[in-house]
Write a protein that holds these residues in place. Structure first.
Motif, PDB file in Angstrom:
ATOM      1  N   LEU A  56      22.195  43.859  34.788  1.00  0.00           N
ATOM      2  CA  LEU A  56      23.535  43.322  34.534  1.00  0.00           C
ATOM      3  C   LEU A  56      23.904  43.635  33.091  1.00  0.00           C
ATOM      4  O   LEU A  56      23.160  43.307  32.166  1.00  0.00           O
ATOM      5  CB  LEU A  56      23.496  41.803  34.774  1.00  0.00           C
ATOM      6  N   ILE A  75      29.086  45.221  34.481  1.00  0.00           N
ATOM      7  CA  ILE A  75      28.476  46.140  35.448  1.00  0.00           C
ATOM      8  C   ILE A  75      27.292  45.430  36.086  1.00  0.00           C
ATOM      9  O   ILE A  75      26.437  44.878  35.385  1.00  0.00           O
ATOM     10  CB  ILE A  75      27.994  47.429  34.742  1.00  0.00           C
ATOM     11  N   ASP A  76      27.267  45.419  37.382  1.00  0.00           N
ATOM     12  CA  ASP A  76      26.182  44.757  38.108  1.00  0.00           C
ATOM     13  C   ASP A  76      25.660  45.712  39.173  1.00  0.00           C
ATOM     14  O   ASP A  76      26.445  46.265  39.949  1.00  0.00           O
ATOM     15  CB  ASP A  76      26.718  43.462  38.743  1.00  0.00           C
ATOM     16  N   THR A 100      27.302  49.170  39.351  1.00  0.00           N
ATOM     17  CA  THR A 100      28.718  49.319  39.683  1.00  0.00           C
ATOM     18  C   THR A 100      29.555  48.344  38.858  1.00  0.00           C
ATOM     19  O   THR A 100      29.116  47.220  38.584  1.00  0.00           O
ATOM     20  CB  THR A 100      28.926  49.036  41.186  1.00  0.00           C
ATOM     21  N   THR A 136      31.955  45.548  38.146  1.00  0.00           N
ATOM     22  CA  THR A 136      32.398  44.407  38.962  1.00  0.00           C
ATOM     23  C   THR A 136      33.611  43.708  38.367  1.00  0.00           C
ATOM     24  O   THR A 136      34.426  43.163  39.095  1.00  0.00           O
ATOM     25  CB  THR A 136      31.261  43.380  39.127  1.00  0.00           C
ATOM     26  N   LEU A 137      33.717  43.712  37.047  1.00  0.00           N
ATOM     27  CA  LEU A 137      34.843  43.028  36.391  1.00  0.00           C
ATOM     28  C   LEU A 137      35.319  43.846  35.204  1.00  0.00           C
ATOM     29  O   LEU A 137      34.507  44.399  34.451  1.00  0.00           O
ATOM     30  CB  LEU A 137      34.416  41.643  35.879  1.00  0.00           C
ATOM     31  N   PRO A 163      36.829  47.893  38.984  1.00  0.00           N
ATOM     32  CA  PRO A 163      35.781  47.363  39.868  1.00  0.00           C
ATOM     33  C   PRO A 163      35.538  48.311  41.034  1.00  0.00           C
ATOM     34  O   PRO A 163      36.479  48.863  41.613  1.00  0.00           O
ATOM     35  CB  PRO A 163      36.373  46.028  40.346  1.00  0.00           C
ATOM     36  N   GLY A 164      34.263  48.533  41.324  1.00  0.00           N
ATOM     37  CA  GLY A 164      33.896  49.399  42.440  1.00  0.00           C
ATOM     38  C   GLY A 164      33.488  50.788  42.005  1.00  0.00           C
ATOM     39  O   GLY A 164      32.843  51.512  42.757  1.00  0.00           O
TER      40      GLY A 164
END
Lengths: 441, 415
Positions: free
Chosen positions: B31, B54-55, B58, B60-61, B380-381
């Motif tokens: 993370l 990034i999690d 990828t 995420t926020l 995100p993604g």
């Protein structure tokens, strides 16, 4: 009377310049309200430079610097003025030195082959360059004599030449070791062979020098004239400087070994691995002219090339200049080379000095160029801002009081940014030039 | 115990940094929260005091640091300016090595002028030092492969600048087919073709005519009459089917027009590469709807086809509405590669805004390469690829201070 003084100064300037520039400065010019970077001293936040007869007549704060009443005044508010840039290593102009006949050719002069119409000179002016050491290549142990060129408006190489009191064009001599000069015989095949060939030639030159000395000016006793030996005699007697291409640390040390054996003056060029022997270079007071390129490699000798070479040498206390090696790096981006050296740890002051005064010292021209000081040639660059910023533009370049590049002029701007025709030979300056070229321009 | 683990983690990080060419994709992505005074997402206006979380590799926020709390246990990276991981839209790095000796030069085989069957993945050396070099300046994705210098030199691919094998690194194993028109297409031997511009175009057209015939025969109902497998035909068939674009390296306006002519004749998707005189053909390029991956402005100009090169080409073409990306290109000598960040900086100083110039090495580059769903912006993604700078990324004296790929901090500056 005033006119007479100006005329006198013009003549003096021309005299110092060793040959009349194609267009000499006629009227004093005062650049006012600029941020001045004299290099030889601290910056002047709000300064004026007065140029008379191609020479800097005054420099100081705008508030206290007198301007001659007949001077053209150029308001440079918001602009930065620094000395014209000095490139210790350039190949602009398409000149060639020695041919394939042998590895050591001190009789060959690059001035005999330079094309002053090459657009590279227009690009160099657009980069703020005013003095170039134009060199033959590194494919020989000694590829010939170099020329120190002022980027005056020119119609022949004579207009570029910086001459001594006797009217002889000044220059150095180009040498190289490492892989570039190794090839089939009669060229050397190894590093030791390279050094041996050079030593043998210098021993012969020492012998020639002894014979000349013993003749004591008696024409009957002088050895026959020998152009190769005359070139090396200038080197042995310290009249001209050796500009030595070298990359690897061991090659750098080999140059110093030969320097100490034969007592010549030398500037080490490129010095990709100088960071490995920085302390030795500082101790040897070896002048280093550094190339700054965007990545290591391209040849084995440059595999350990570092952007931090300038910084490491500065810290060790060795003299550092920066060069373009144009076309290896673009003369229009010469300021960028110093900025990248700063990125890697060099001080701003030393990096700017590396583009100007340090290079002037290595060409032994620092009495005339390299800083904004009274009495020096009025070679200067007008910038739109911080010399180390990507956004900064070279607005004007002046050589000996004459404007040789003006970004506001569309013809000049073409060379600053490129575009259609920017790579073609240009109409030479001065009168009566090639009519066909004039028509097609 | 926790201290011990922390020390161990630091030691492992140090080891990873000590062997920067050996960043393994197998390491679990942690993370990560990347904070910047300015975050250029390239998917909207820049965010002041922004953060990218990034999690699992990828994103995420993405948003204001005021709105997004620091995730517990996140590794925190901070910098002045945060951008998407940068994309070099065309290079040969990984096939061409920094030593410039025969054994590390696999970007060009001149044995045959037409070799579309040469795959970039079969030559790529992920440990090549130049990959680490460009990564240090924030380059996380490269479009690399066979270099200009033959009429059809081979395939290109898209990789991340990490990994111990090409499989670790690859995003798109066959991205485009590299074509060269103009002087560089000549084999250098007067007795071999193509010896002229017209011959080069005739040979290229001949290949597509043959491939049209091959496709027709493939569709025959009688299996006996179908052609044998032919690697060359298979690749050109994918070009005709629109699956593989041609990357056409051209400089003179004459050659740009020839490329557009061939593309139109066969209905082929092309991307123009280099295009030194692109400003002379801008209207035709725009009308053809073709993007341009512009030459490195600092490539050696001088004589020949690139003598009319301009620092302003990116701005000129963009103003026409042509999609443009920047590249490091191919260099045959010193320096062995350019750096796409530095090339975009020249564009930023010659007519493009900072945001526009950034797009040439992020979002617009991703779109031209067809990988905008993976890289090129901070949304995100998308892949967790981020570059961090201590100032304006284009300023000569700024530094890249951290590079994150797939959520792993792969280099820490300053570079």
């Amino acid at each position: 009377m005033k006119t007479q003084i100006v005329t006198f100064l013009c003549l003096l300037g021309a005299c110092l310049g060793g040959g009349l520039p194609a267009i000499a400065q006629e009227r004093p010019v005062a650049f006012t309200n600029a941020e001045l970077l004299p290099i030889s001293g601290p910056a002047i936040a709000h300064g004026t430079v007065v140029v008379v007869g191609g020479t800097i007549a005054a420099i100081g704060p705008t508030a206290t610097t007198a301007i001659p009443p007949n001077a053209e005044t150029i308001d440079c508010t918001g602009r930065v003025i620094m000395p014209g840039l000095v490139d210790t290593h350039s190949h602009v102009g398409g000149g060639w030195g020695g041919d394939a006949s042998g590895p050591i050719q001190p009789d060959v002069r690059i001035l005999d082959s330079i094309n002053v119409r090459d657009s590279g000179f227009w690009k160099a002016r657009a980069g703020g360059l005013t003095t170039l050491n134009i060199m033959p290549g590194s494919g020989h142990l000694l590829s010939g004599q170099t020329i120190y060129a002022k980027l005056r408006k020119a119609s022949t190489i004579d207009d570029f030449a910086i001459k001594d009191a006797a009217g002889k064009p000044l220059g150095g001599i180009k040498m190289a070791n490492g892989t570039n000069s190794q090839k089939d015989a009669p060229f050397p095949g190894t590093r030791s062979k390279s050094a041996a060939l050079v030593r043998q030639k210098f021993l012969k030159a020492q012998d020639y020098r002894r014979k000349v000395a013993e003749a004591k000016g008696d024409a009957a006793k002088l050895p026959d004239r020998d152009l190769e030996m005359e070139g090396l005699l200038d080197v042995l007697e310290g009249r001209i400087v050796v500009h030595h291409h070298c990359h690897r640390a061991d090659d750098i040390m080999t140059v110093l070994r030969l320097r100490d054996e034969f007592g010549f003056k030398v500037v080490l060029h490129h010095v990709s691995e100088a960071w490995k022997v920085a302390e030795q270079l500082a101790k040897a007071k070896a002048s280093c002219s550094v190339i700054v390129v965007d990545s290591p490699g391209g040849k084995i000798e440059a595999m350990d090339l570092s952007l931090a070479t300038g910084a490491v040498l500065e810290k060790a206390g060795a003299p550092v200049a920066i060069h373009t090696d144009d076309p290896v790096t673009d003369s229009r981006l010469f300021l960028r080379a110093a900025a990248l050296a700063v990125r890697a740890g060099m001080s701003r002051e030393k990096a700017l000095e590396a583009l100007t005064l340090a290079g002037a010292r290595m060409l032994e021209l620092d009495a005339r160029i390299g800083s904004l000081d009274v009495g020096k040639d009025a070679d200067l660059v007008v910038l739109s801002g911080d010399p180390l910023s990507v956004q900064t533009k070279v607005l004007e370049t002046w050589v000996e009081g004459t404007k040789v590049f003006d970004r506001a002029d569309p013809d000049d701007r073409l060379f600053a940014v490129g575009g259609y025709g920017a790579g073609r030979d240009q109409k030479a300056h001065g009168c009566c030039t090639d009519a066909r070229l004039s028509e097609t321009k | 115990m926790r201290v011990f683990l922390h020390v161990l983690a630091l030691a492992l990080t140090a080891l990873a940094l000590a062997a920067p060419g050996r960043v393994s994709a197998a390491e679990p992505a942690s993370l990560v929260a990347v904070y910047g005074d300015v975050v250029h997402t390239m998917a909207g206006p820049p965010i002041e005091k922004g953060v990218v979380v990034i999690d699992g590799g990828t994103i995420t926020l993405v948003g204001s640091a005021l709105d997004i709390p620091v995730p517990p246990a996140a590794r925190v990276v901070r910098g002045r300016v945060v951008t998407p991981g940068l994309i070099d839209a065309h290079t040969a790095v990984g096939l061409t090595g920094y030593l410039n000796q025969d054994q590390d030069q696999d970007q060009l085989d001149k044995g045959d002028p037409i070799q579309p069957e040469l795959r970039a993945i079969d030559s790529y050396n992920p440990r090549e030092r130049l990959i680490e070099w460009v990564r240090g300046f924030g380059i996380t994705t490269i479009h690399t492969g066979h270099a200009p210098g033959a009429l059809v030199s081979g395939q290109t691919m898209i990789v991340k600048t990490v990994g111990e094998t090409v499989d670790d690194a690859v995003i798109v194993p066959a991205a485009m087919v590299a074509v060269t028109l103009g002087d560089d297409a000549r084999p250098g031997d007067e007795k071999k073709s193509p010896g002229t511009r017209s011959k080069a175009v005739a040979m290229l057209r001949g290949e597509f005519v043959k491939t049209q015939d091959y496709l027709r025969k493939l569709g025959l109902s009688d299996a006996e009459k179908r052609p044998d497998r032919d690697l060359r035909r298979e690749v050109f068939a994918d070009v005709l089917r629109g699956k593989l674009p041609l990357l056409v390296t051209v400089n003179r306006a004459t050659d740009i027009d020839a490329a557009l002519r061939v593309a139109k004749e066969f209905g082929i998707t092309i991307v123009l590469d280099s295009a030194a005189e692109g400003y002379l053909a801008a209207d035709r390029i725009k009308a053809a709807g073709v993007p341009v991956i512009i030459h490195p402005s600092m490539r050696r100009g001088g004589n020949g086809e690139t003598e009319n090169i301009s620092f302003e080409t990116a701005a000129t073409l963009r103003a026409k509405g042509i999609p443009v990306a920047m590249q490091s290109g191919f260099e045959g000598y010193v320096p062995k590669t350019r750096v796409a960040l530095f090339e975009a900086a020249i564009a930023a100083a010659n007519g493009l805004t900072t945001e526009q110039a950034l797009a040439t090495i992020t979002s617009d580059a991703a779109a031209i390469l067809g990988v905008a769903d993976r890289v090129g912006s901070l949304r995100p993604g998308l892949d967790g690829d981020v570059a961090v700078f201590d100032g304006d990324p284009f300023e000569y004296t700024s530094h890249c201070t951290a590079v994150v790929i797939d959520g792993r901090v792969v280099s820490e500056g300053p570079r």
